[in-house]
Write a protein that holds these residues in place. Structure first.
Motif, mmCIF file in Angstrom:
data_model
loop_
_atom_site.group_PDB
_atom_site.id
_atom_site.type_symbol
_atom_site.label_atom_id
_atom_site.label_comp_id
_atom_site.label_asym_id
_atom_site.label_seq_id
_atom_site.Cartn_x
_atom_site.Cartn_y
_atom_site.Cartn_z
ATOM 1 N N LYS A 26 4.342 -12.908 -1.095
ATOM 2 C CA LYS A 26 5.607 -12.163 -1.014
ATOM 3 C C LYS A 26 5.487 -10.806 -1.700
ATOM 4 O O LYS A 26 5.984 -9.798 -1.193
ATOM 5 N N LEU A 27 4.838 -10.788 -2.860
ATOM 6 C CA LEU A 27 4.677 -9.546 -3.610
ATOM 7 C C LEU A 27 3.863 -8.519 -2.828
ATOM 8 O O LEU A 27 4.237 -7.341 -2.756
ATOM 9 N N LEU A 28 2.769 -8.958 -2.231
ATOM 10 C CA LEU A 28 1.962 -8.035 -1.435
ATOM 11 C C LEU A 28 2.783 -7.460 -0.281
ATOM 12 O O LEU A 28 2.762 -6.242 -0.035
ATOM 13 N N LEU A 171 -1.424 -7.544 -12.108
ATOM 14 C CA LEU A 171 -2.696 -7.557 -11.392
ATOM 15 C C LEU A 171 -2.621 -6.697 -10.130
ATOM 16 O O LEU A 171 -3.516 -5.902 -9.861
ATOM 17 N N VAL A 172 -1.569 -6.863 -9.365
ATOM 18 C CA VAL A 172 -1.425 -6.091 -8.132
ATOM 19 C C VAL A 172 -1.305 -4.605 -8.458
ATOM 20 O O VAL A 172 -1.904 -3.762 -7.769
ATOM 21 N N SER A 173 -0.584 -4.259 -9.509
ATOM 22 C CA SER A 173 -0.457 -2.853 -9.903
ATOM 23 C C SER A 173 -1.819 -2.259 -10.258
ATOM 24 O O SER A 173 -2.124 -1.137 -9.862
ATOM 25 N N VAL A 174 -2.638 -3.009 -10.996
ATOM 26 C CA VAL A 174 -3.969 -2.520 -11.364
ATOM 27 C C VAL A 174 -4.833 -2.355 -10.113
ATOM 28 O O VAL A 174 -5.497 -1.339 -9.929
ATOM 29 N N LEU A 175 -4.808 -3.343 -9.244
ATOM 30 C CA LEU A 175 -5.643 -3.298 -8.044
ATOM 31 C C LEU A 175 -5.202 -2.214 -7.068
ATOM 32 O O LEU A 175 -6.015 -1.595 -6.398
ATOM 33 N N ALA A 176 -3.898 -1.989 -6.993
ATOM 34 C CA ALA A 176 -3.358 -0.994 -6.067
ATOM 35 C C ALA A 176 -3.517 0.422 -6.611
ATOM 36 O O ALA A 176 -3.308 1.392 -5.878
ATOM 37 N N GLY A 177 -3.878 0.534 -7.888
ATOM 38 C CA GLY A 177 -4.094 1.857 -8.484
ATOM 39 C C GLY A 177 -2.807 2.474 -8.852
ATOM 40 O O GLY A 177 -2.442 3.545 -8.912
#
Length: 177
Positions: A26-28, A171-177
């Motif tokens: 859902k977050l993605l 985690l998603v914020s770090v990965l998404a830059g």
């Protein structure tokens, strides 16, 4: 932006593993990030794909021919690539993704995580890697990796390249830059 998520063809013994997969899917979708994953309709793979799709997200699956029956290839994806082998699966997922995230899973999840991490170490890519340490699932692995660093088999900066957290949003914020 595409994030490849490594996860299981089973859901594990704790409902919170499937819940984390659903939350991540859902977050993605909410953030407009395409999910790249192993293409199955079962386990946490199926959970994350279904959650992303239900939230309006794009989902790309990659599955080897030999597993289309056993893992029940997901038929409702935005794209499904059927490839000849596990090696081709991992290579295609890596090519399609801008970053990688491991949820709790089994041997296949570890294989995917360690291969993509090794590829970073030898300079094949510089894409971010994360581990979702849901309910301490990866604590023993983290201890082993720290031991490998202490014993001189892995350089500390390679270990530090991987972001480890329990918070999926971080985690998603770090990965998404």
């Amino acid at each position: 932006m595409r994030i490849c998520v490594f996860c299981g063809s089973a859901t594990g013994t704790k409902p919170l593993y499937a819940a984390a997969a659903a939350d991540l899917g859902k977050l993605l979708a909410k953030r407009g990030i395409t999910l790249v994953y192993g293409g199955a309709s079962v386990g946490t793979m199926g959970v994350i794909a279904d959650a992303a799709l239900e939230a309006g997200g794009e989902v790309i699956g990659v599955i080897p021919t030999s597993m289309t029956d056993r893992e029940l290839a997901h038929q409702g994806l935005s794209e499904l690539h059927v490839v000849g082998s596990m090696h081709e699966r991992k290579a295609m997922m890596a090519e399609l993704a801008d970053g990688f995230l491991a949820l709790p899973g089994g041997a296949g999840t570890l294989d995917e995580l360690f291969e993509i991490w090794t590829w970073f170490q030898i300079g094949v890519h510089t894409k971010p890697i994360g581990i979702a340490n849901i309910d301490g699932f990866y604590d023993p692995l983290i201890q082993m990796v720290d031991h490998m660093v202490a014993e001189g088999f892995i350089r500390a900066h390679y270990r530090d390249f991987i972001t480890i957290d329990t918070d999926l949003e971080k985690l998603v914020s770090v990965l998404a830059g």
